[in-house]
Scaffold this motif. Structure first.
Motif, PDB file in Angstrom:
ATOM      1  N   GLY A  95       7.938  -2.171   7.599  1.00  0.00           N
ATOM      2  CA  GLY A  95       9.114  -1.928   8.409  1.00  0.00           C
ATOM      3  C   GLY A  95      10.255  -1.317   7.628  1.00  0.00           C
ATOM      4  O   GLY A  95      11.193  -0.782   8.218  1.00  0.00           O
ATOM      5  N   GLY A  96      10.157  -1.373   6.307  1.00  0.00           N
ATOM      6  CA  GLY A  96      11.195  -0.785   5.456  1.00  0.00           C
ATOM      7  C   GLY A  96      10.980   0.701   5.267  1.00  0.00           C
ATOM      8  O   GLY A  96       9.843   1.186   5.263  1.00  0.00           O
ATOM      9  N   THR A  97      12.073   1.415   5.096  1.00  0.00           N
ATOM     10  CA  THR A  97      12.038   2.870   4.908  1.00  0.00           C
ATOM     11  C   THR A  97      12.821   3.242   3.658  1.00  0.00           C
ATOM     12  O   THR A  97      13.909   2.722   3.433  1.00  0.00           O
ATOM     13  N   VAL A  98      12.243   4.117   2.844  1.00  0.00           N
ATOM     14  CA  VAL A  98      12.978   4.696   1.724  1.00  0.00           C
ATOM     15  C   VAL A  98      13.153   6.181   2.010  1.00  0.00           C
ATOM     16  O   VAL A  98      12.261   6.835   2.548  1.00  0.00           O
ATOM     17  N   THR A  99      14.332   6.692   1.657  1.00  0.00           N
ATOM     18  CA  THR A  99      14.641   8.103   1.863  1.00  0.00           C
ATOM     19  C   THR A  99      14.752   8.783   0.515  1.00  0.00           C
ATOM     20  O   THR A  99      15.490   8.316  -0.366  1.00  0.00           O
ATOM     21  N   LEU A 100      14.005   9.849   0.351  1.00  0.00           N
ATOM     22  CA  LEU A 100      13.999  10.627  -0.887  1.00  0.00           C
ATOM     23  C   LEU A 100      14.324  12.064  -0.519  1.00  0.00           C
ATOM     24  O   LEU A 100      13.472  12.782   0.012  1.00  0.00           O
ATOM     25  N   GLY A 101      15.544  12.496  -0.787  1.00  0.00           N
ATOM     26  CA  GLY A 101      15.933  13.849  -0.413  1.00  0.00           C
ATOM     27  C   GLY A 101      15.738  14.071   1.072  1.00  0.00           C
ATOM     28  O   GLY A 101      16.225  13.306   1.900  1.00  0.00           O
ATOM     29  N   GLY A 102      14.963  15.102   1.425  1.00  0.00           N
ATOM     30  CA  GLY A 102      14.732  15.436   2.822  1.00  0.00           C
ATOM     31  C   GLY A 102      13.539  14.735   3.445  1.00  0.00           C
ATOM     32  O   GLY A 102      13.165  15.044   4.581  1.00  0.00           O
ATOM     33  N   ALA A 103      12.934  13.795   2.736  1.00  0.00           N
ATOM     34  CA  ALA A 103      11.761  13.079   3.247  1.00  0.00           C
ATOM     35  C   ALA A 103      12.058  11.588   3.353  1.00  0.00           C
ATOM     36  O   ALA A 103      12.873  11.040   2.594  1.00  0.00           O
ATOM     37  N   SER A 104      11.387  10.930   4.272  1.00  0.00           N
ATOM     38  CA  SER A 104      11.483   9.479   4.375  1.00  0.00           C
ATOM     39  C   SER A 104      10.077   8.893   4.468  1.00  0.00           C
ATOM     40  O   SER A 104       9.161   9.524   5.003  1.00  0.00           O
ATOM     41  N   VAL A 105       9.928   7.692   3.927  1.00  0.00           N
ATOM     42  CA  VAL A 105       8.634   7.010   3.941  1.00  0.00           C
ATOM     43  C   VAL A 105       8.850   5.586   4.452  1.00  0.00           C
ATOM     44  O   VAL A 105       9.634   4.822   3.876  1.00  0.00           O
ATOM     45  N   THR A 106       8.168   5.259   5.533  1.00  0.00           N
ATOM     46  CA  THR A 106       8.221   3.922   6.117  1.00  0.00           C
ATOM     47  C   THR A 106       6.918   3.202   5.834  1.00  0.00           C
ATOM     48  O   THR A 106       5.837   3.748   6.073  1.00  0.00           O
ATOM     49  N   MET A 107       7.015   1.986   5.320  1.00  0.00           N
ATOM     50  CA  MET A 107       5.818   1.179   5.092  1.00  0.00           C
ATOM     51  C   MET A 107       5.428   0.496   6.402  1.00  0.00           C
ATOM     52  O   MET A 107       6.278  -0.094   7.076  1.00  0.00           O
ATOM     53  N   VAL A 108       4.151   0.598   6.763  1.00  0.00           N
ATOM     54  CA  VAL A 108       3.663   0.003   8.005  1.00  0.00           C
ATOM     55  C   VAL A 108       2.453  -0.889   7.722  1.00  0.00           C
ATOM     56  O   VAL A 108       1.882  -0.877   6.637  1.00  0.00           O
ATOM     57  N   ASN A 109       2.072  -1.635   8.722  1.00  0.00           N
ATOM     58  CA  ASN A 109       0.999  -2.611   8.559  1.00  0.00           C
ATOM     59  C   ASN A 109      -0.360  -1.938   8.375  1.00  0.00           C
ATOM     60  O   ASN A 109      -0.609  -0.826   8.835  1.00  0.00           O
ATOM     61  N   ALA A 110      -1.250  -2.638   7.675  1.00  0.00           N
ATOM     62  CA  ALA A 110      -2.669  -2.294   7.586  1.00  0.00           C
ATOM     63  C   ALA A 110      -3.417  -3.620   7.590  1.00  0.00           C
ATOM     64  O   ALA A 110      -2.814  -4.684   7.390  1.00  0.00           O
ATOM     65  N   THR A 111      -4.703  -3.581   7.852  1.00  0.00           N
ATOM     66  CA  THR A 111      -5.485  -4.814   7.787  1.00  0.00           C
ATOM     67  C   THR A 111      -6.657  -4.595   6.838  1.00  0.00           C
ATOM     68  O   THR A 111      -7.584  -3.846   7.114  1.00  0.00           O
ATOM     69  N   HIS A 112      -6.559  -5.231   5.669  1.00  0.00           N
ATOM     70  CA  HIS A 112      -7.513  -5.021   4.585  1.00  0.00           C
ATOM     71  C   HIS A 112      -7.384  -6.231   3.662  1.00  0.00           C
ATOM     72  O   HIS A 112      -7.411  -7.376   4.130  1.00  0.00           O
ATOM     73  N   SER A 113      -7.221  -6.031   2.377  1.00  0.00           N
ATOM     74  CA  SER A 113      -6.921  -7.081   1.406  1.00  0.00           C
ATOM     75  C   SER A 113      -6.238  -6.399   0.235  1.00  0.00           C
ATOM     76  O   SER A 113      -6.209  -5.172   0.152  1.00  0.00           O
ATOM     77  N   SER A 114      -5.651  -7.192  -0.660  1.00  0.00           N
ATOM     78  CA  SER A 114      -4.941  -6.580  -1.771  1.00  0.00           C
ATOM     79  C   SER A 114      -4.831  -7.555  -2.936  1.00  0.00           C
ATOM     80  O   SER A 114      -4.430  -8.703  -2.765  1.00  0.00           O
ATOM     81  N   SER A 115      -5.219  -7.086  -4.100  1.00  0.00           N
ATOM     82  CA  SER A 115      -4.986  -7.790  -5.363  1.00  0.00           C
ATOM     83  C   SER A 115      -4.955  -6.721  -6.438  1.00  0.00           C
ATOM     84  O   SER A 115      -5.425  -5.606  -6.231  1.00  0.00           O
ATOM     85  N   THR A 116      -4.377  -7.053  -7.588  1.00  0.00           N
ATOM     86  CA  THR A 116      -4.272  -6.069  -8.660  1.00  0.00           C
ATOM     87  C   THR A 116      -5.588  -5.966  -9.416  1.00  0.00           C
ATOM     88  O   THR A 116      -6.479  -6.809  -9.264  1.00  0.00           O
TER      89      THR A 116
END
Length: 227
Positions: A95-116
């Motif tokens: 739900g968060g958005t970062v703006t970089l110059g003329g572009a923006s990136v919003t993080m959205v949900n996925a269904t998977h798994s995650s670990s480093t």
């Protein structure tokens, strides 16, 4: 705008005044030419990681250190990257958005798994909506079909889809086609997370056959797609 596939789920996206590197799995990738790594990061302004698995974090740490590039990712994964010596990270969340110059990136949900790669907690898996140059791109990250996809379309109307569809670990071609038909109105669709390993689909023909009215572009590694 240019979208360049780096194999698997890795992309370089030149949009507005930015050049974004997403999930750069290069070293050890069976489909990426190891003598062309420099091309993958040439001109890059920022790195985005969808989740912590090794085939997505990939070469991000080395590239970020070498070129002093920022990494944007899930907040817990950003903290782990700090511990790996990456100084410039920005953690954000769904739900968060970062703006970089003329572009923006919003993080959205996925269904998977995650670990480093070392098994540490990496928060949660995610996808991204990338907007700029009059386009909206949905990068699914590793996911299955979700009803949330309707929300992404309602809020962002992506005209370009980059969908993981190799099966086994993510949607397969049939499920990706269902997602595209049911939730989106893509003008251009780029499959990914396929052809890398024998377990994954080696062709997008099933996807192409299921979506005759969508421009489906089977990407070639390091061959820019101009939109």
């Amino acid at each position: 705008m240019k979208i360049t596939w780096l194999g698997h789920s890795g992309f370089k996206i030149e949009i507005a005044d930015q050049c974004l590197l997403i999930d750069p799995f290069l070293t050890g990738s069976p489909v990426f030419p190891q003598d062309r790594k420099a091309e993958a990061s040439e001109g890059v302004t920022a790195i985005f990681l969808s989740h912590g698995h090794g085939d997505h974090v990939g070469d991000a740490i080395d590239i970020a250190k070498e070129k002093s590039l920022p990494i944007y990712t899930m907040v817990e994964l950003a903290g782990w990257l700090n511990g790996q010596g990456v100084d410039n990270t920005t953690g954000f969340n769904k739900g968060g958005t970062v703006t970089l110059g003329g572009a923006s990136v919003t993080m959205v949900n996925a269904t998977h798994s995650s670990s480093t790669p070392d098994g540490s907690y990496a928060g949660s898996e995610a996808g991204f909506i990338i907007e700029g140059d009059g386009h909206s791109i949905y990068f699914s990250g590793d996911t299955d079909v979700m009803a949330d996809m309707k929300i992404f379309n309602d809020l962002h109307q992506p005209d370009i889809g980059i969908l993981a569809c190799g099966g086994h670990y993510t949607m397969d071609m049939r499920r990706a086609a269902y997602a595209a038909k049911t939730f989106f109105d893509f003008k251009t669709l780029i499959p990914c997370h396929y052809k890398t390993f024998p377990l994954l689909a080696q062709s997008a023909e099933e996807l192409i056959s299921a979506l005759p009215d969508t421009n489906i572009v089977e990407p070639e590694v390091l061959s820019p797609i101009e939109i």
